[in-house]
Scaffold this motif. Structure first.
Motif, PDB file in Angstrom:
ATOM      1  N   ALA B  10       4.734  -4.713 -15.994  1.00  0.00           N
ATOM      2  CA  ALA B  10       4.086  -3.398 -15.919  1.00  0.00           C
ATOM      3  C   ALA B  10       3.023  -3.388 -14.831  1.00  0.00           C
ATOM      4  CB  ALA B  10       3.473  -3.041 -17.271  1.00  0.00           C
ATOM      5  N   VAL B  11       2.216  -4.465 -14.783  1.00  0.00           N
ATOM      6  CA  VAL B  11       1.166  -4.530 -13.764  1.00  0.00           C
ATOM      7  C   VAL B  11       1.784  -4.609 -12.373  1.00  0.00           C
ATOM      8  CG1 VAL B  11      -0.707  -5.946 -12.849  1.00  0.00           C
ATOM      9  CG2 VAL B  11      -0.568  -5.516 -15.293  1.00  0.00           C
ATOM     10  N   PHE B  14       2.961  -1.237 -11.421  1.00  0.00           N
ATOM     11  CA  PHE B  14       1.798  -0.387 -11.141  1.00  0.00           C
ATOM     12  C   PHE B  14       1.244  -0.646  -9.748  1.00  0.00           C
ATOM     13  CE2 PHE B  14      -2.921  -0.525 -11.213  1.00  0.00           C
ATOM     14  CZ  PHE B  14      -3.145   0.834 -11.088  1.00  0.00           C
ATOM     15  N   VAL B  15       1.038  -1.947  -9.431  1.00  0.00           N
ATOM     16  CA  VAL B  15       0.463  -2.283  -8.126  1.00  0.00           C
ATOM     17  C   VAL B  15       1.417  -1.874  -7.010  1.00  0.00           C
ATOM     18  CG1 VAL B  15      -0.264  -4.180  -6.630  1.00  0.00           C
ATOM     19  CG2 VAL B  15      -0.961  -4.150  -9.024  1.00  0.00           C
ATOM     20  N   GLY B  17       3.750   0.487  -7.109  1.00  0.00           N
ATOM     21  CA  GLY B  17       3.759   1.943  -7.020  1.00  0.00           C
ATOM     22  C   GLY B  17       2.531   2.468  -6.306  1.00  0.00           C
ATOM     23  N   GLY B  18       1.361   1.894  -6.631  1.00  0.00           N
ATOM     24  CA  GLY B  18       0.122   2.314  -5.987  1.00  0.00           C
ATOM     25  C   GLY B  18       0.164   2.041  -4.493  1.00  0.00           C
ATOM     26  N   LEU B  19       0.650   0.862  -4.128  1.00  0.00           N
ATOM     27  CA  LEU B  19       0.723   0.516  -2.702  1.00  0.00           C
ATOM     28  C   LEU B  19       1.710   1.428  -1.975  1.00  0.00           C
ATOM     29  CD1 LEU B  19       0.570  -3.390  -2.800  1.00  0.00           C
ATOM     30  CD2 LEU B  19      -1.197  -1.795  -2.038  1.00  0.00           C
ATOM     31  N   ALA B  21       2.335   4.481  -2.781  1.00  0.00           N
ATOM     32  CA  ALA B  21       1.655   5.766  -2.631  1.00  0.00           C
ATOM     33  C   ALA B  21       0.729   5.726  -1.417  1.00  0.00           C
ATOM     34  CB  ALA B  21       0.870   6.100  -3.903  1.00  0.00           C
ATOM     35  N   VAL B  22      -0.025   4.613  -1.280  1.00  0.00           N
ATOM     36  CA  VAL B  22      -0.912   4.470  -0.118  1.00  0.00           C
ATOM     37  C   VAL B  22      -0.078   4.464   1.163  1.00  0.00           C
ATOM     38  CG1 VAL B  22      -2.538   2.954   1.057  1.00  0.00           C
ATOM     39  CG2 VAL B  22      -2.678   3.218  -1.416  1.00  0.00           C
ATOM     40  N   TYR B  24       2.899   5.771   1.649  1.00  0.00           N
ATOM     41  CA  TYR B  24       3.443   7.116   1.884  1.00  0.00           C
ATOM     42  C   TYR B  24       2.394   7.996   2.550  1.00  0.00           C
ATOM     43  CZ  TYR B  24       4.878  11.902   0.857  1.00  0.00           C
ATOM     44  OH  TYR B  24       5.179  13.228   0.958  1.00  0.00           O
ATOM     45  N   LEU B  25       1.172   7.959   1.995  1.00  0.00           N
ATOM     46  CA  LEU B  25       0.102   8.788   2.551  1.00  0.00           C
ATOM     47  C   LEU B  25      -0.221   8.360   3.985  1.00  0.00           C
ATOM     48  CD1 LEU B  25      -2.311   9.095  -0.512  1.00  0.00           C
ATOM     49  CD2 LEU B  25      -0.788  10.825   0.430  1.00  0.00           C
ATOM     50  N   SER B  26      -0.200   7.040   4.239  1.00  0.00           N
ATOM     51  CA  SER B  26      -0.571   6.546   5.562  1.00  0.00           C
ATOM     52  C   SER B  26       0.499   6.863   6.591  1.00  0.00           C
ATOM     53  CB  SER B  26      -0.794   5.032   5.524  1.00  0.00           C
ATOM     54  OG  SER B  26      -1.767   4.720   4.579  1.00  0.00           O
ATOM     55  N   GLN B  28       3.841   8.530   6.243  1.00  0.00           N
ATOM     56  CA  GLN B  28       4.527   9.816   6.284  1.00  0.00           C
ATOM     57  C   GLN B  28       3.541  10.962   6.488  1.00  0.00           C
ATOM     58  OE1 GLN B  28       7.798  10.088   6.211  1.00  0.00           O
ATOM     59  NE2 GLN B  28       7.750  12.315   6.425  1.00  0.00           N
TER      60      GLN B  28
END
Lengths: 268, 153, 258
Positions: B10-11, B14-15, B17-19, B21-22, B24-26, B28
């Motif tokens: 799970a951890v 989570f990590v 997925g979070g990375l 997301a970062v 994607y934002l950076s 794309q």
């Protein structure tokens, strides 16, 4: 008025010794001029009413609490001026059984007992496992490895905590109220375990308690805390001394019982 | 109690997925990928760039093909705009660049109009034909003073 | 009158002393973080507690906030015929401010308070003294993994909040209001800058995680060993950390743009 303890030479050198200790929390004075000692290889029982500073005395010995003045010597070493790092050396010699066990509630019993081994020894996983199981068995626990502390009964929890306290082979065992809140069978069990540790391994044991009967049975030496001072001696000495403070604290029934125990027979 | 391996998984998710997301934002959304080398870089000089800013898009026929990477002032005090374009583009040397505004008050961008020559612009070349930004304030100013309407250039 | 002045003075001295104590605490946490062992197992458990267990809260909140942003921005922008900038407005609001700040406040409320209460309970039940008697530093064993877990989880949760928020805005703008999906995404991508927006957003997440981690562990560590003391330190964690997050947010926004 100071009450110092002149130990019988036969009881040996002092393993733990407090001298002229003064300690106050704000305005509340806990110790005015505390002098007491615990001889090596003996069981010393610290008696006192609630708020008399029994637990604080153990915390002073463990270096968890610093006195305002006076000296605390453990195995000949002054601990009052030591920093956290230097205290490590002293604490290696001490095992402490806290009142409610103080096991870490987020990890299993096995991990709790294994913790000091993991932190301070280079033992591999197999050695740790056999060592932990040996200790748990010695306090009469098996099949508790995976359980969390919250899943154990009070008596089992106390014994698991005892296993953790002795896993590093300390010379001195400090027990804070090991009998409180336990039913008579569990009291006897803990008492038997402590006595065995003292007899077989020669541990110096200091126990705080208000459990009079077991104290009289176990204690080689009693320390009575009262009004910031201590009165000490063997059970027989204390009873024979007839100090009014002793009688007042113990109550005449207990004195009678103690007189019986001190004489080596089971009095009633 | 949660089993240890399940919690590790799970951890880990989570990590990760979070990375992601970062990332994607950076990449794309933030357009980090355009900053990388390997694209076709062209230079265009303008007298007036208006509100054009770095990261403004570059389009051909409305299709985004790159972005503005840097805006500097050259020796002649004209605005020198660097464009980073898709390396696969084949642009004739008489291609023109103009600064436009999306909508009436929208952001400014550069649009390229390919010319007819056979020779192609190479990496580092300059686009010679440029049309500066329509300066709306200047335009309104000239209208108010009832002078020449075409005075923005 | 002199009494009031004296009280004010005493209070100021207390406050400055508290600040000094907290700074020393923070220093010892940093020192512990640099000292082996890494405590990977504990760290994973703590990240699970503060990160994974906050996921539902963060994802749900992010989605709804994105939807509201889409709706509000539409109502405003439609008046100026600037609907094609919807993606930019929703995205920039989320990335620059709402994502990091709301995540910071929500995680402080959920995980920061739990961290303070957890350490406070360990103080009350003597677990930290138990560690000290085993010559194990409570700062290294308990505080540092909890603080680091918040530091790691916060920027990740914030990024997830933003991505889900952008998606929530997309759902409202494209699916409900029927605008062009391409213009929503391209306006978002054109308006957002990596350094000015995304990097600043991640920085905010890191700073807020650091603040929440240090404040919650400090409050728990110094809480009085009573049930009342623990609940007081839990409450003050949420209040103090939230205010610190809002104040530091202003300064990061003000200074990063320069």
């Amino acid at each position: 008025m100071t009450a110092s303890i002149e130990t019988d030479p036969a009881t040996g050198e002092a393993h733990v010794e407090l001298d002229s200790v003064r300690l106050a929390f704000g305005r509340r004075v806990v110790f005015r001029d505390l002098r007491c000692r615990a001889p090596r290889g003996r069981v010393t029982i610290v008696l006192g009413g609630s708020g008399s500073g029994k637990s604080t005395l153990l915390r002073l010995v463990g270096g968890l609490q610093r006195p305002d003045a006076g000296s605390v010597r453990v195995a000949g070493e002054e601990v009052t001026g030591l920093g956290e790092r230097e205290l490590t050396r002293v604490r290696r010699k001490i095992g402490m059984l806290f009142q409610n066990g103080a096991l870490l509630d987020s990890i299993s019993i096995f991990e709790n007992v294994a913790l000091p081994l993991r932190e301070h020894t280079a033992k591999d996983e197999l050695e740790i496992e056999s060592e932990v199981h040996r200790r748990l068995a010695s306090v009469g626990l098996d099949d508790v490895d995976e359980l969390l502390p919250g899943e154990l009964s009070g008596g089992m929890l106390r014994r698991a905590a005892l296993a953790r306290a002795i896993v590093m082979d300390p010379e001195i065992l400090l027990c804070d109220e090991p009998f409180s809140g336990l039913d008579p069978p569990n009291v006897e069990r803990i008492e038997a375990l402590l006595t065995r540790l003292n007899r077989e391994l020669g541990l110096t044991i200091i126990v705080t308690s208000h459990h009079m009967a077991s104290s009289m049975r176990m204690g080689d030496q009693l320390v009575l805390l009262r009004d910031g001072f201590a009165v000490g001696g063997t059970p027989a000495e204390l009873v024979a001394g007839g100090d009014p403070r002793v009688v007042e604290f113990l109550g005449s029934d207990a004195v009678a019982a103690a007189a019986g125990a001190g004489a080596g027979s089971v009095g009633s | 109690m949660q089993s240890t391996s399940g919690r590790d998984l799970a951890v880990g998710i989570f990590v990760l997925g979070g990375l992601l997301a970062v990332a994607y934002l950076s990449v794309q959304v933030g357009g980090l990928s355009y900053a990388g080398p390997g694209g076709l870089t062209l230079v265009a000089r303008f007298d007036e760039i208006g509100g054009l800013s770095p990261r403004a898009p570059v389009a051909i026929s409305g299709v985004k093909v790159g972005q503005v990477t840097a805006i500097t002032l050259d020796d002649d005090l004209r605005a020198e705009v660097r464009l980073d374009l898709d390396a696969s583009l084949e642009l004739p040397i008489d291609t023109s660049a103009s600064i436009r505004t999306s909508g009436l008050l929208g952001d400014q961008f550069i649009t390229l109009e390919p010319g007819g020559e056979l020779d192609l612009l190479a990496d580092g070349d300059e686009i010679d034909f440029t049309y500066s930004a329509l300066n709306l304030e200047k335009l309104i100013g000239t209208l108010v003073h009832e002078t020449d309407i075409g005075g923005s250039e | 009158m002199t009494g009031a002045v004296a009280r004010l003075g005493a209070r100021s001295v207390d406050w400055v002393a508290g600040l000094g104590h907290m700074t020393r605490f923070a220093g010892s946490v940093v020192a512990a973080a640099l000292r082996p062992p890494l405590r990977g197992r504990t760290l994973v458990r703590e990240i699970y507690d503060v990160g994974v267990r906050s996921l539902a809260l963060i994802l749900g909140s992010g989605f709804v906030v994105g939807m509201v942003l889409g709706l509000q921005a539409y109502n405003t922008l439609a008046r100026f015929g600037a609907e094609q900038s919807l993606g930019a407005v929703v995205g920039l609001s989320l990335i620059r401010e709402l994502g990091p700040v709301l995540t910071g406040l929500l995680v402080t409320g959920r995980a920061g308070s739990a961290t303070a209460a957890g350490i406070g309970a360990m103080v009350t039940t003597g677990q930290l003294d138990g560690l000290r008697m085993m010559s194990i530093s409570p700062i290294h064993f308990v505080v540092y993994p909890k603080a680091l877990a918040l530091l790691i989880a916060m920027p990740l949760l914030s990024a997830l909040f933003i991505v889900v928020g952008v998606f929530g805005g997309y759902v409202v703008v494209v699916e409900l209001l029927g605008l062009d999906p391409g213009s929503y995404l391209s306006s978002l991508e054109n308006a957002v800058d990596f350094r000015d927006d995304v990097l600043a957003s991640v920085l905010k997440g890191v700073v807020f995680g650091l603040l929440a981690g240090l404040i919650s562990t400090y409050r728990g560590y110094t809480s009085e060993p009573t049930a009342e003391g623990v609940s007081r330190s839990t409450t003050s964690t949420v209040v103090v950390a939230s205010v610190c997050i809002l104040i530091s947010n202003y300064f990061i926004t003000a200074l990063w743009g320069v």
